[in-house]
Design a protein around this motif. Structure first.
Motif, PDB file in Angstrom:
ATOM      1  N   GLY A  76       0.820  -1.210   0.000  1.00 46.00           N
ATOM      2  CA  GLY A  76       0.000   0.000   0.000  1.00 46.00           C
ATOM      3  C   GLY A  76       0.851   1.257   0.000  1.00 46.00           C
ATOM      4  O   GLY A  76       0.581   2.210  -0.738  1.00 46.00           O
ATOM      5  N   ASP A  77       1.894   1.264   0.833  1.00 46.33           N
ATOM      6  CA  ASP A  77       2.785   2.423   0.862  1.00 46.33           C
ATOM      7  C   ASP A  77       3.578   2.550  -0.437  1.00 46.33           C
ATOM      8  O   ASP A  77       3.775   3.660  -0.936  1.00 46.33           O
ATOM      9  N   PHE A  78       4.031   1.435  -0.982  1.00 47.96           N
ATOM     10  CA  PHE A  78       4.736   1.495  -2.268  1.00 47.96           C
ATOM     11  C   PHE A  78       3.812   2.073  -3.345  1.00 47.96           C
ATOM     12  O   PHE A  78       4.233   2.914  -4.143  1.00 47.96           O
ATOM     13  N   ASP A  79       2.554   1.630  -3.345  1.00 41.23           N
ATOM     14  CA  ASP A  79       1.601   2.145  -4.336  1.00 41.23           C
ATOM     15  C   ASP A  79       1.415   3.658  -4.196  1.00 41.23           C
ATOM     16  O   ASP A  79       1.437   4.387  -5.188  1.00 41.23           O
ATOM     17  N   ARG A  80       1.217   4.115  -2.971  1.00 37.98           N
ATOM     18  CA  ARG A  80       1.025   5.563  -2.751  1.00 37.98           C
ATOM     19  C   ARG A  80       2.286   6.337  -3.115  1.00 37.98           C
ATOM     20  O   ARG A  80       2.213   7.422  -3.685  1.00 37.98           O
ATOM     21  N   TYR A  81       3.450   5.777  -2.788  1.00 36.87           N
ATOM     22  CA  TYR A  81       4.700   6.436  -3.163  1.00 36.87           C
ATOM     23  C   TYR A  81       4.796   6.550  -4.688  1.00 36.87           C
ATOM     24  O   TYR A  81       5.108   7.614  -5.220  1.00 36.87           O
ATOM     25  N   LEU A  82       4.543   5.445  -5.367  1.00 32.03           N
ATOM     26  CA  LEU A  82       4.693   5.433  -6.824  1.00 32.03           C
ATOM     27  C   LEU A  82       3.717   6.399  -7.500  1.00 32.03           C
ATOM     28  O   LEU A  82       4.092   7.084  -8.449  1.00 32.03           O
ATOM     29  N   ARG A  83       2.485   6.475  -7.003  1.00 33.86           N
ATOM     30  CA  ARG A  83       1.531   7.448  -7.566  1.00 33.86           C
ATOM     31  C   ARG A  83       2.063   8.874  -7.400  1.00 33.86           C
ATOM     32  O   ARG A  83       2.030   9.672  -8.329  1.00 33.86           O
ATOM     33  N   GLY A  84       2.552   9.176  -6.221  1.00 33.01           N
ATOM     34  CA  GLY A  84       3.073  10.518  -5.968  1.00 33.01           C
ATOM     35  C   GLY A  84       4.354  10.794  -6.716  1.00 33.01           C
ATOM     36  O   GLY A  84       4.553  11.894  -7.255  1.00 33.01           O
ATOM     37  N   ALA A  85       5.226   9.804  -6.780  1.00 34.88           N
ATOM     38  CA  ALA A  85       6.527   9.995  -7.425  1.00 34.88           C
ATOM     39  C   ALA A  85       6.381  10.196  -8.930  1.00 34.88           C
ATOM     40  O   ALA A  85       7.093  11.002  -9.519  1.00 34.88           O
ATOM     41  N   ARG A  86       5.450   9.489  -9.517  1.00 33.38           N
ATOM     42  CA  ARG A  86       5.249   9.626 -10.969  1.00 33.38           C
ATOM     43  C   ARG A  86       4.705  10.999 -11.336  1.00 33.38           C
ATOM     44  O   ARG A  86       4.924  11.479 -12.435  1.00 33.38           O
ATOM     45  N   SER A  87       3.990  11.621 -10.403  1.00 31.20           N
ATOM     46  CA  SER A  87       3.430  12.935 -10.697  1.00 31.20           C
ATOM     47  C   SER A  87       4.343  14.069 -10.215  1.00 31.20           C
ATOM     48  O   SER A  87       4.034  15.236 -10.391  1.00 31.20           O
ATOM     49  N   ARG A  89       8.746  15.174  -9.488  1.00 30.58           N
ATOM     50  CA  ARG A  89      10.034  15.084 -10.178  1.00 30.58           C
ATOM     51  C   ARG A  89      10.957  14.073  -9.493  1.00 30.58           C
ATOM     52  O   ARG A  89      12.149  14.304  -9.358  1.00 30.58           O
ATOM     53  N   ALA A  90      10.396  12.975  -9.046  1.00 23.37           N
ATOM     54  CA  ALA A  90      11.196  11.950  -8.372  1.00 23.37           C
ATOM     55  C   ALA A  90      12.229  11.368  -9.333  1.00 23.37           C
ATOM     56  O   ALA A  90      12.018  11.316 -10.546  1.00 23.37           O
ATOM     57  N   VAL A  91      13.309  10.939  -8.783  1.00 21.19           N
ATOM     58  CA  VAL A  91      14.393  10.350  -9.568  1.00 21.19           C
ATOM     59  C   VAL A  91      13.938   8.996 -10.121  1.00 21.19           C
ATOM     60  O   VAL A  91      13.347   8.190  -9.401  1.00 21.19           O
ATOM     61  N   GLU A  92      14.196   8.778 -11.398  1.00 21.45           N
ATOM     62  CA  GLU A  92      13.763   7.540 -12.043  1.00 21.45           C
ATOM     63  C   GLU A  92      14.297   6.297 -11.343  1.00 21.45           C
ATOM     64  O   GLU A  92      13.598   5.300 -11.235  1.00 21.45           O
ATOM     65  N   LYS A  93      15.522   6.366 -10.840  1.00 22.15           N
ATOM     66  CA  LYS A  93      16.103   5.215 -10.137  1.00 22.15           C
ATOM     67  C   LYS A  93      15.302   4.898  -8.885  1.00 22.15           C
ATOM     68  O   LYS A  93      15.041   3.732  -8.582  1.00 22.15           O
ATOM     69  N   ASP A  94      14.872   5.923  -8.151  1.00 18.82           N
ATOM     70  CA  ASP A  94      14.062   5.700  -6.955  1.00 18.82           C
ATOM     71  C   ASP A  94      12.741   5.033  -7.311  1.00 18.82           C
ATOM     72  O   ASP A  94      12.276   4.136  -6.606  1.00 18.82           O
ATOM     73  N   ILE A  95      12.149   5.456  -8.413  1.00 22.56           N
ATOM     74  CA  ILE A  95      10.888   4.858  -8.854  1.00 22.56           C
ATOM     75  C   ILE A  95      11.113   3.404  -9.253  1.00 22.56           C
ATOM     76  O   ILE A  95      10.361   2.518  -8.855  1.00 22.56           O
ATOM     77  N   ALA A  96      12.169   3.136  -9.998  1.00 20.49           N
ATOM     78  CA  ALA A  96      12.471   1.762 -10.410  1.00 20.49           C
ATOM     79  C   ALA A  96      12.745   0.877  -9.197  1.00 20.49           C
ATOM     80  O   ALA A  96      12.272  -0.271  -9.139  1.00 20.49           O
ATOM     81  N   ARG A 102       8.281  -3.272  -4.455  1.00 23.11           N
ATOM     82  CA  ARG A 102       6.850  -3.544  -4.383  1.00 23.11           C
ATOM     83  C   ARG A 102       6.553  -4.933  -4.927  1.00 23.11           C
ATOM     84  O   ARG A 102       5.787  -5.700  -4.341  1.00 23.11           O
ATOM     85  N   ALA A 103       7.152  -5.271  -6.050  1.00 25.55           N
ATOM     86  CA  ALA A 103       6.943  -6.589  -6.652  1.00 25.55           C
ATOM     87  C   ALA A 103       7.419  -7.695  -5.700  1.00 25.55           C
ATOM     88  O   ALA A 103       6.757  -8.731  -5.572  1.00 25.55           O
ATOM     89  N   ALA A 104       8.526  -7.469  -5.016  1.00 23.62           N
ATOM     90  CA  ALA A 104       9.028  -8.457  -4.058  1.00 23.62           C
ATOM     91  C   ALA A 104       8.062  -8.625  -2.891  1.00 23.62           C
ATOM     92  O   ALA A 104       7.814  -9.748  -2.426  1.00 23.62           O
ATOM     93  N   ALA A 105       7.485  -7.515  -2.425  1.00 15.82           N
ATOM     94  CA  ALA A 105       6.512  -7.596  -1.331  1.00 15.82           C
ATOM     95  C   ALA A 105       5.259  -8.331  -1.782  1.00 15.82           C
ATOM     96  O   ALA A 105       4.696  -9.147  -1.038  1.00 15.82           O
TER      97      ALA A 105
END
Length: 115
Positions: A76-87, A89-96, A102-105
């Motif tokens: 859930g936290d990974f999902d919320r982070y990814l939604r916010g990060a994509r919108s 200027r988050a660093v692409e490496k952090d998103i990846a 998230r996939a591992a969890a």
């Protein structure tokens, strides 16, 4: 970590929510290094109460929850982070990295279901 906690006790410091949130997030980083996942989750939760849009605290809490074996809340936290990060200027490496973690969890949840 102790110095960060001392800073949080200062009365004048309490008026600056953003700075206070950053200090809680730094406490969480220290806790993760010391392998204290529960303490890291608590510190990140405090940071997020002060600043709900704080992406670094959201990602750090996701990682702490995953380390603690709380995979559902971590996802859930990974999902919320990814939604916010994509919108933002988050660093692409952090998103990846977050997507991989998230996939591992999610995989850990499936593994737990099958046991």
């Amino acid at each position: 970590a102790a110095m960060y906690r001392d800073a949080l006790r200062l009365d004048a410091f309490s008026e600056v929510a953003g700075l206070r949130a950053a200090v809680h997030c730094n406490v969480a980083a220290c806790a993760l290094v010391l392998d204290r996942s529960g303490e890291a989750v608590d510190a990140c939760t405090k940071a997020l109460r002060l600043r709900p849009d704080y992406l670094r605290a959201r990602l750090r809490r996701a990682r702490a929850r995953a380390r603690a074996g709380d995979f559902r809340d971590a996802v859930g936290d990974f999902d919320r982070y990814l939604r916010g990060a994509r919108s933002s200027r988050a660093v692409e490496k952090d998103i990846a990295d977050a997507e991989r973690e998230r996939a591992a969890a999610k995989q850990a949840i499936e593994t737990q279901k099958n046991e």
